[in-house]
Write a protein that holds these residues in place. Structure first.
Motif, PDB file in Angstrom:
ATOM      1  N   VAL A 122       0.860  -1.187   0.000  1.00  0.00           N
ATOM      2  CA  VAL A 122       0.000   0.000   0.000  1.00  0.00           C
ATOM      3  C   VAL A 122       0.890   1.229   0.000  1.00  0.00           C
ATOM      4  O   VAL A 122       1.705   1.400   0.916  1.00  0.00           O
ATOM      5  N   PRO A 123       0.786   2.090  -1.007  1.00  0.00           N
ATOM      6  CA  PRO A 123       1.642   3.283  -1.058  1.00  0.00           C
ATOM      7  C   PRO A 123       1.387   4.195   0.138  1.00  0.00           C
ATOM      8  O   PRO A 123       0.335   4.133   0.782  1.00  0.00           O
ATOM      9  N   GLY A 124       2.347   5.068   0.402  1.00  0.00           N
ATOM     10  CA  GLY A 124       2.196   6.040   1.481  1.00  0.00           C
ATOM     11  C   GLY A 124       2.040   7.446   0.931  1.00  0.00           C
ATOM     12  O   GLY A 124       1.866   7.645  -0.269  1.00  0.00           O
ATOM     13  N   GLY A 125       2.130   8.431   1.810  1.00  0.00           N
ATOM     14  CA  GLY A 125       2.066   9.836   1.401  1.00  0.00           C
ATOM     15  C   GLY A 125       0.731  10.203   0.797  1.00  0.00           C
ATOM     16  O   GLY A 125      -0.320   9.750   1.236  1.00  0.00           O
ATOM     17  N   THR A 126       0.789  11.007  -0.285  1.00  0.00           N
ATOM     18  CA  THR A 126      -0.447  11.476  -0.926  1.00  0.00           C
ATOM     19  C   THR A 126      -1.157  10.348  -1.664  1.00  0.00           C
ATOM     20  O   THR A 126      -2.301  10.491  -2.050  1.00  0.00           O
ATOM     21  N   ALA A 127      -0.468   9.216  -1.881  1.00  0.00           N
ATOM     22  CA  ALA A 127      -1.070   8.097  -2.613  1.00  0.00           C
ATOM     23  C   ALA A 127      -1.558   7.008  -1.666  1.00  0.00           C
ATOM     24  O   ALA A 127      -1.631   5.846  -2.031  1.00  0.00           O
ATOM     25  N   ILE A 148      -2.354 -13.065   5.113  1.00  0.00           N
ATOM     26  CA  ILE A 148      -2.249 -11.872   4.270  1.00  0.00           C
ATOM     27  C   ILE A 148      -1.443 -10.823   5.035  1.00  0.00           C
ATOM     28  O   ILE A 148      -1.782 -10.462   6.172  1.00  0.00           O
ATOM     29  N   VAL A 149      -0.376 -10.361   4.419  1.00  0.00           N
ATOM     30  CA  VAL A 149       0.535  -9.398   5.040  1.00  0.00           C
ATOM     31  C   VAL A 149       0.430  -8.073   4.300  1.00  0.00           C
ATOM     32  O   VAL A 149       0.476  -8.046   3.067  1.00  0.00           O
ATOM     33  N   MET A 150       0.301  -6.981   5.034  1.00  0.00           N
ATOM     34  CA  MET A 150       0.262  -5.662   4.407  1.00  0.00           C
ATOM     35  C   MET A 150       1.495  -4.878   4.816  1.00  0.00           C
ATOM     36  O   MET A 150       1.893  -4.880   5.980  1.00  0.00           O
ATOM     37  N   VAL A 151       2.121  -4.213   3.842  1.00  0.00           N
ATOM     38  CA  VAL A 151       3.256  -3.334   4.115  1.00  0.00           C
ATOM     39  C   VAL A 151       2.952  -1.955   3.547  1.00  0.00           C
ATOM     40  O   VAL A 151       2.297  -1.820   2.513  1.00  0.00           O
ATOM     41  N   SER A 152       3.439  -0.934   4.235  1.00  0.00           N
ATOM     42  CA  SER A 152       3.202   0.435   3.778  1.00  0.00           C
ATOM     43  C   SER A 152       4.227   1.348   4.437  1.00  0.00           C
ATOM     44  O   SER A 152       4.541   1.171   5.623  1.00  0.00           O
ATOM     45  N   PRO A 153       4.776   2.337   3.711  1.00  0.00           N
ATOM     46  CA  PRO A 153       5.787   3.214   4.303  1.00  0.00           C
ATOM     47  C   PRO A 153       5.175   4.162   5.333  1.00  0.00           C
ATOM     48  O   PRO A 153       4.135   4.763   5.078  1.00  0.00           O
ATOM     49  N   TYR A 177       2.944  -4.187   8.520  1.00  0.00           N
ATOM     50  CA  TYR A 177       4.278  -3.691   8.841  1.00  0.00           C
ATOM     51  C   TYR A 177       4.493  -2.301   8.261  1.00  0.00           C
ATOM     52  O   TYR A 177       4.058  -1.998   7.143  1.00  0.00           O
ATOM     53  N   LYS A 178       5.201  -1.481   9.029  1.00  0.00           N
ATOM     54  CA  LYS A 178       5.499  -0.109   8.614  1.00  0.00           C
ATOM     55  C   LYS A 178       6.833  -0.093   7.875  1.00  0.00           C
ATOM     56  O   LYS A 178       7.876   0.253   8.423  1.00  0.00           O
TER      57      LYS A 178
END
Length: 422
Positions: A122-127, A148-153, A177-178
């Motif tokens: 999953v994108p971070g910031g404005t997206a 199911i694992v999710m990662v995002s900045p 996870y961050k």
């Protein structure tokens, strides 16, 4: 917005970004470092690229609870309703294991098995889009993927956006996870001390994420390498110019490289829509982004008739196609190439982006010629089932052995004949 009469060769320019040599080298180095240094590399890259100092990458239940507190309750309810629609649509796609037995007693079939695990980027910031969480997670859930694992900045405060966490919780993600960028893709593909590897990685990202997905493909499966968003509106004189213009701009605001195209046999609609696009651009918050997309990657094509218009659409093979014509449903059967088809005046593209149910992860850059939206099948494997009867074996053993020898594979032939001798 430029207006062109269709000739044999369309002039539309598409943005295809395969990255620079330096970007590819940087991604390869990041992947190597994550494979060798594990969590330490993830924490270092998060500090370097996101400005976040983390001691633990995993999102806690407390952070989920805080996200609900910070997020508007009415929007959480909207997300729940959208999740229900998306799950229901994808449940219709589920295929079951099947078998059949022929007259000589041979049983053949296909066994459907969900993947053991999937990773969602999953994108971070404005997206940071909660809708992307739903569209990537829910088909996997419906398919029966257990992990199911999710990662995002994270932001510089070391947190993920509240909307993303709420959507993930509603979708049923238990492992978040961050971490973002190419390093997150590497962790999902190869694992670290904290993050176990997955079987498939889906979800959009920037050029570094796209290049990383390309690099790890083969060791792990991926969904696609997506390009900038596209929309084609196929319309006749019955369409409303203001509505057509609004729909074109709905994709142009995504990215300066997005493509928005109107195809119509009506010169009047073309001219009025071009004027409306300019008028609406001036009040658009993301005017600079949308204007660049309209000027560089968009066009209005005027055709001699609707048949030629349909031919142009199939040539473009767009990610999103809206049909805003009289008798719109009757045109659908002539559309061969489109990721998603929105039929009629009230089926504006954002309806599909957020709420209707079909997946909004769609093929771009003309790849709708040969590929499909993200779906339940993407999270399942098919195994062939073969149980030959003795009757069938006796009838066909000599034919199989002969075929093997035709290809010079004597051991294959003997494997069949060994049973025949018994």
């Amino acid at each position: 917005m430029r207006i062109e009469t269709v000739t044999q060769e369309l002039s539309l320019k598409r943005s295809v970004d395969s990255g620079t040599e330096q970007q590819r080298a940087a991604v390869q180095q990041i992947i190597r470092t994550v494979r060798s240094d594990g969590d330490a590399a993830l924490l270092a890259y998060t500090r370097q690229f996101d400005g976040a100092e983390l001691s633990d990458m995993r999102v806690t239940p407390e952070e989920i609870a805080e996200a609900y507190q910070a997020f508007p309750k009415e929007m959480a309810e909207v997300i729940k309703e959208a999740a229900g629609n998306i799950s229901l649509f994808h449940q219709k796609q589920l295929r079951q294991t099947w078998t059949y037995t022929d007259q000589n007693g041979t049983m053949l079939g296909q066994k459907m098995t969900p993947l053991d695990s999937a990773g969602v980027y999953v994108p971070g910031g404005t997206a940071a889009y909660p809708s992307s969480v739903l569209m990537n997670v829910l088909p996997a859930k419906v398919a029966g993927v257990k992990r199911i694992v999710m990662v995002s900045p994270p932001g510089s405060d070391g947190r993920l956006p509240a909307g993303v966490l709420v959507a993930a919780d509603i979708a049923g993600v238990e492992e978040i996870y961050k971490v973002g960028g190419a390093q997150a893709v590497a962790a999902l593909a190869y694992g670290t001390e904290t993050i176990e590897p997955v079987d498939k990685i889906t979800g959009p990202g920037n050029i570094y994420v796209a290049l990383a997905k390309r690099e790890v493909f083969g060791d792990v499966d991926i969904d696609m390498i997506a390009g900038p968003s596209e929309i084609v509106v196929l319309a006749d004189e019955t369409a409303y110019p203001a509505e057509v213009a609004a729909d074109l701009l709905s994709q142009a605001e995504h990215d300066p490289r997005a493509s928005s195209v109107l195809v119509t046999p009506s010169r009047k609609l073309a001219e009025e829509t071009a004027a409306e696009v300019e008028k609406q651009l001036k009040s658009l918050p993301r005017e600079e982004i949308a204007r660049k997309a309209i000027e560089d990657y968009s066009a209005i094509y005027v055709t001699k008739d609707m048949q030629e218009a349909v031919s142009v659409v199939n040539q473009l093979a767009p990610e999103h196609l809206e049909i805003m014509t009289e008798g719109a449903l009757s045109i659908v059967e002539n559309i061969r190439h489109a990721g998603a088809i929105f039929i009629g005046r009230f089926s504006s593209e954002p309806i599909g982006d957020y709420f209707a149910g079909p997946n909004h992860v769609l093929p771009t850059n003309g790849t709708a010629r040969f590929s499909s939206p993200l779906n339940v099948d993407d999270f399942m494997k098919k195994s062939s089932l073969i149980m030959y009867s003795e009757t069938a074996f006796r009838e066909n053993a000599d034919k199989v052995a002969a075929f093997a020898r035709l290809e010079g594979l004597e051991a294959h032939a003997r494997a069949v004949e060994a049973r025949k001798e018994q």
